[in-house]
Design a protein around this motif. Structure first.
Motif, short mmCIF file in Angstrom:
data_model
loop_
_atom_site.label_atom_id
_atom_site.label_comp_id
_atom_site.label_asym_id
_atom_site.label_seq_id
_atom_site.Cartn_x
_atom_site.Cartn_y
_atom_site.Cartn_z
N PHE A 59 -34.54 12.90 -38.68
CA PHE A 59 -35.20 11.87 -39.48
C PHE A 59 -36.67 11.80 -39.08
CE2 PHE A 59 -33.81 9.37 -35.78
CZ PHE A 59 -34.88 8.54 -35.52
N THR A 60 -37.49 11.29 -39.98
CA THR A 60 -38.93 11.21 -39.78
C THR A 60 -39.34 9.78 -39.46
OG1 THR A 60 -39.55 10.66 -42.06
CG2 THR A 60 -39.15 13.00 -41.56
N GLN A 61 -40.56 9.65 -38.98
CA GLN A 61 -41.09 8.30 -38.74
C GLN A 61 -41.21 7.54 -40.06
OE1 GLN A 61 -44.36 9.73 -35.78
NE2 GLN A 61 -43.92 7.60 -35.25
N ASP A 62 -41.47 8.24 -41.15
CA ASP A 62 -41.51 7.58 -42.46
C ASP A 62 -40.14 7.05 -42.86
OD1 ASP A 62 -44.23 7.95 -42.90
OD2 ASP A 62 -43.94 9.92 -43.80
N ASN A 63 -39.08 7.75 -42.48
CA ASN A 63 -37.72 7.30 -42.81
C ASN A 63 -37.39 5.95 -42.20
OD1 ASN A 63 -36.35 10.67 -42.51
ND2 ASN A 63 -37.22 9.65 -44.30
N LYS A 121 -26.48 30.71 -27.06
CA LYS A 121 -26.63 31.87 -27.94
C LYS A 121 -27.72 31.70 -28.99
CE LYS A 121 -21.85 33.50 -27.61
NZ LYS A 121 -20.59 33.73 -28.38
N ILE A 122 -28.00 30.48 -29.39
CA ILE A 122 -28.96 30.25 -30.47
C ILE A 122 -29.85 29.07 -30.11
CG2 ILE A 122 -27.28 28.79 -31.70
CD1 ILE A 122 -28.51 29.75 -34.32
N LYS A 123 -31.13 29.18 -30.43
CA LYS A 123 -32.04 28.06 -30.24
C LYS A 123 -31.82 27.05 -31.37
CE LYS A 123 -35.94 30.18 -27.79
NZ LYS A 123 -37.40 30.48 -27.87
N VAL A 124 -31.63 25.80 -31.02
CA VAL A 124 -31.47 24.73 -32.00
C VAL A 124 -32.55 23.70 -31.72
CG1 VAL A 124 -29.99 22.92 -32.93
CG2 VAL A 124 -28.99 25.11 -32.22
N ASN A 125 -33.41 23.48 -32.70
CA ASN A 125 -34.45 22.46 -32.61
C ASN A 125 -34.06 21.30 -33.52
OD1 ASN A 125 -36.09 24.42 -31.13
ND2 ASN A 125 -36.42 25.36 -33.13
N PHE A 126 -34.13 20.09 -33.01
CA PHE A 126 -33.68 18.92 -33.75
C PHE A 126 -34.86 17.95 -33.85
CE2 PHE A 126 -29.96 15.66 -33.94
CZ PHE A 126 -29.99 15.72 -35.33
N LEU A 127 -35.34 17.72 -35.06
CA LEU A 127 -36.48 16.84 -35.28
C LEU A 127 -35.98 15.41 -35.45
CD1 LEU A 127 -38.61 18.99 -37.75
CD2 LEU A 127 -38.44 19.13 -35.25
N VAL A 128 -36.34 14.55 -34.51
CA VAL A 128 -35.85 13.17 -34.48
C VAL A 128 -37.05 12.23 -34.33
CG1 VAL A 128 -34.44 11.50 -33.20
CG2 VAL A 128 -33.65 13.87 -33.45
N ASN A 129 -37.20 11.32 -35.29
CA ASN A 129 -38.38 10.44 -35.33
C ASN A 129 -39.65 11.29 -35.34
OD1 ASN A 129 -39.29 7.70 -35.48
ND2 ASN A 129 -40.00 7.85 -33.37
N SER A 178 -41.79 17.68 -47.27
CA SER A 178 -41.69 16.37 -46.61
C SER A 178 -42.18 16.39 -45.17
CB SER A 178 -40.23 15.87 -46.66
OG SER A 178 -39.81 15.71 -47.99
N GLY A 179 -43.29 17.10 -44.94
CA GLY A 179 -43.90 17.11 -43.62
C GLY A 179 -43.18 17.94 -42.58
N PHE A 180 -42.33 18.86 -43.02
CA PHE A 180 -41.50 19.64 -42.10
C PHE A 180 -42.32 20.72 -41.38
CE2 PHE A 180 -38.67 23.25 -41.23
CZ PHE A 180 -37.64 22.64 -40.55
#
Length: 221
Positions: A59-63, A121-129, A178-180
């Motif tokens: 989720f984004t800060q806008d959310n 095994k895999i890089k996972v990036n999680f965008l939070v706030n 959306s700013g990703f």
């Protein structure tokens, strides 16, 4: 399906949770929990295909401008997703504005460096706030009149540990980023799926990969 070329890094914008809930006669906030299952289905597909890195838009800060009941619901969904990932194989990094009280405190321990679960095994990036402006602002103090921003920015932004994205896939039919991750997505191919995220099917991802397989990669050259 067989592919001649696969993306090393995919970006995932899992949109449509609220619309899905409304279509099912449920309150909007009920849709976020329904996005957890699809997220892990996609994770498994990436593992099977040997994709090296994936970034999820939590989720984004806008959310957070949404009603409090919705904010609490998507915060909880992000925390639950990380708890589930703890039992998988992944190298996790959570990225977002941790100075805000809206950042889930349960995820703070995953923001300073990557955490390896299983064999990683895999890089996972999680965008939070997350906010694109928050991300880029981290670099502004490292630039001066003599610096080349193109050389400085990638090493100074908050998301500097995230590699260039090859393919962004967005569910829910919206034709926008959306700013990703604006720096990493600058040369990414962009594929939109009209179905809502909770209605995820493996075929959605295979179709996106098949489309990507037919694109030319020039990086502007």
């Amino acid at each position: 399906m067989k592919f001649n070329r696969l993306p090393d890094h995919i970006g995932v914008i899992p949109d449509g949770n609220r619309r899905w809930a409304q279509n099912c006669g449920m309150p909007k906030e009920a849709g976020y929990e329904k996005g957890l299952g699809p997220g892990f289905e996609l994770y498994k597909l990436c593992l099977e295909l040997g994709i090296k890195e994936m970034t999820f838009y939590g989720f984004t800060q806008d959310n957070t401008k949404r009603p409090a009941v919705q904010t609490k619901a998507f915060q909880k969904a992000c925390v639950d997703a990380v708890k589930m990932l703890c039992h998988k194989d992944a190298s996790l990094l959570v990225l977002g504005n941790t100075d805000s009280p809206l950042f889930p405190p349960e995820l703070l321990e995953y923001t300073q460096k990557r955490t390896t679960f299983g064999s990683g095994k895999i890089k996972v990036n999680f965008l939070v706030n997350y906010s694109w402006w928050w991300d880029i602002s981290s670099a502004l103090g490292g630039c001066d009149g003599l610096s080349n921003p193109r050389e400085i920015l990638p090493d100074k932004i908050a998301s500097r540990d995230v590699s260039r994205i090859d393919l962004v896939v967005r569910w829910g039919g919206r034709r926008r980023l959306s700013g990703f991750l604006p720096i990493q997505s600058v040369y990414a191919d962009f594929y939109v799926i009209d179905d809502l995220w909770p209605d995820f099917k493996p075929e959605h991802f295979y179709e996106a990969l098949q489309w990507y397989d037919g694109q030319d990669i020039t990086l502007g050259g």
